[in-house]
Design an enzyme around this catalytic site. Structure first.
Site, PDB file in Angstrom:
ATOM      1  CG  ASN A  10      -1.765   1.224   1.344  1.00 29.72           C
ATOM      2  OD1 ASN A  10      -1.918   1.979   0.379  1.00 29.72           O
ATOM      3  ND2 ASN A  10      -2.323   1.458   2.521  1.00 29.72           N
ATOM      4  CE  LYS A  12      -0.224   3.186   4.829  1.00 28.13           C
ATOM      5  NZ  LYS A  12      -0.071   3.339   6.294  1.00 28.13           N
ATOM      6  CG  HIS A  96      -5.848   1.796   5.374  1.00 32.39           C
ATOM      7  ND1 HIS A  96      -5.336   2.702   6.280  1.00 32.39           N
ATOM      8  CD2 HIS A  96      -4.837   0.921   5.096  1.00 32.39           C
ATOM      9  CE1 HIS A  96      -4.061   2.400   6.505  1.00 32.39           C
ATOM     10  NE2 HIS A  96      -3.744   1.329   5.816  1.00 32.39           N
ATOM     11  CD  GLU A  98      -2.900   5.507   6.869  1.00 36.21           C
ATOM     12  OE1 GLU A  98      -1.828   5.167   7.391  1.00 36.21           O
ATOM     13  OE2 GLU A  98      -3.068   5.561   5.631  1.00 36.21           O
ATOM     14  CD  GLU A 168      -5.243  -1.469   8.114  1.00 38.69           C
ATOM     15  OE1 GLU A 168      -4.389  -1.034   7.345  1.00 38.69           O
ATOM     16  OE2 GLU A 168      -6.318  -0.868   8.357  1.00 38.69           O
ATOM     17  N   GLY A 174       1.932   2.254  10.903  1.00 45.09           N
ATOM     18  CA  GLY A 174       2.789   3.406  10.676  1.00 45.09           C
ATOM     19  C   GLY A 174       3.420   3.982  11.925  1.00 45.09           C
ATOM     20  CB  SER A 213       4.782  -1.660  12.029  1.00 50.83           C
ATOM     21  OG  SER A 213       4.265  -0.353  12.183  1.00 50.83           O
TER      22      SER A 213
END
Length: 250
Positions: A10, A12, A96, A98, A168, A174, A213
Site C-alpha cells: 500500500n 499510500k 483502511h 486511515e 490492522e 505506521g 508495521s
C-alpha cells in the site's frame, strides 16, 4: 485447505511518477509466477494507468487504495469501481484505518464501498482493527464484530468467497510498533472462527492478511502463524528490497 499467501504493498500518498515507475520495475524484477506468495500493489489513483501498462501480462496484481460507494454521479473526488476496472485494477482496499480515523468513514460506508468493489469484479481488501484505546478498554472483539456485521448485513458472509480481510491494529499502523505474534494470531484465529460459524468452507479458504508495521525483520515470524496468510504492507513497500524481502519471507 492450502491458502496461497498474498502480500500487498500500500503505497499510500507517496512518491512521484518517476520514482513509482522505478519502484515497480525493481519489484517486477524480483517477483515471478512461481513464487510462494501472490503479490499486489495498491497505487495512488493518478499512478494507476501507468502502473497498469507496466503490469500488463505480468504476475503482480494492481489495486486501488479506496473505491467509491456509487457507480457514477455528482460525487466530487470519488473514483468508481467501473473506472478502476477499466484501468486494469484487480484489488481495492476498503476501510483502511486511515480512512476510518482521518476521514470519518463509518462501518456502513465501508460496507457500501466493499459491495461496489464486488459488484464490479474487484477483490476488496476489507480492513478491520481496533485503536489503542479500544484495545486497552477490552473492546477489540466488539469493534471487529461491528466492522464485520456491517459488511455481512449488506453483502452477506458468502461475499467473502471473493474478498480478502486485513487485520490492522490501528496502534501498530505506521507507528513502528508491532503486535506480538500471539496477539496477531489471536485476532486472525478469531476472525476465521467467526466466519466459520456461518460459512466453514469460505472460512477455510479466506486469506486474512496482517497489516501493522510489517518489516523484513519480523515478516517470517508473523507469516509463520497458522491463520496469517500474508500482509498488507505500508512503509516497507516503498523500498523494493524491503518489500521483496517480505514477499520472499512467506
Amino acid at each position: 485447505m492450502v491458502r496461497r499467501p498474498l502480500v500487498v504493498g500500500n503505497w499510500k500518498m507517496n512518491g512521484t511518477r518517476e520514482s513509482r515507475k522505478a519502484l515497480l520495475a525493481d519489484i517486477l524484477s524480483g517477483v515471478s509466477e512461481t513464487d510462494s506468495a501472490e503479490v499486489g500493489v495498491c497505487a495512488p489513483f493518478v499512478f494507476i494507468p501507468e502502473a497498469a501498462e507496466l503490469l500488463e501480462s505480468k504476475s503482480i496484481l494492481l489495486g486501488a487504495q479506496n473505491v467509491a460507494d456509487e457507480d457514477e454521479g455528482a460525487f466530487t473526488g470519488e473514483i468508481s469501481a467501473p473506472m478502476l476496472r477499466e484501468f486494469g485494477c484487480d484489488l481495492a482496499i476498503v476501510g483502511h484505518s486511515e480512512r476510518r480515523l482521518l476521514y470519518g468513514e463509518s462501518n456502513q460506508l465501508v460496507a457500501a464501498r466493499y459491495k461496489k468493489a464486488l459488484d464490479h469484479g474487484l477483490t476488496p481488501i476489507l480492513c478491520v482493527g481496533e485503536t489503542l484505546d479500544q484495545r486497552e478498554q477490552g473492546d477489540t472483539f466488539a469493534v471487529i464484530d461491528g466492522q464485520l456485521a456491517a459488511v455481512f448485513d449488506l453483502a452477506g458472509v458468502e461475499s467473502l468467497a471473493n474478498a480478502v480481510i486485513a487485520y490492522e491494529p490501528v496502534w501498530a499502523v505506521g507507528t513502528g510498533r508491532t503486535a506480538t505474534t500471539e496477539q496477531v494470531q489471536e485476532i486472525h484465529e478469531y476472525l476465521r472462527r467467526k466466519i466459520s460459524e456461518r460459512e466453514p468452507e469460505i472460512s477455510a479458504s479466506l486469506r486474512i492478511l496482517y497489516g501493522g508495521s510489517v518489516k523484513p525483520e519480523n515478516a517470517r515470524t508473523l507469516f509463520g502463524m497458522p491463520d496469517v496468510d500474508g500482509g498488507l504492507i505500508g512503509e516497507a513497500s516503498l523500498d523494493a528490497e524491503s518489500f521483496l524481502s517480505i514477499c520472499h519471507s512467506v
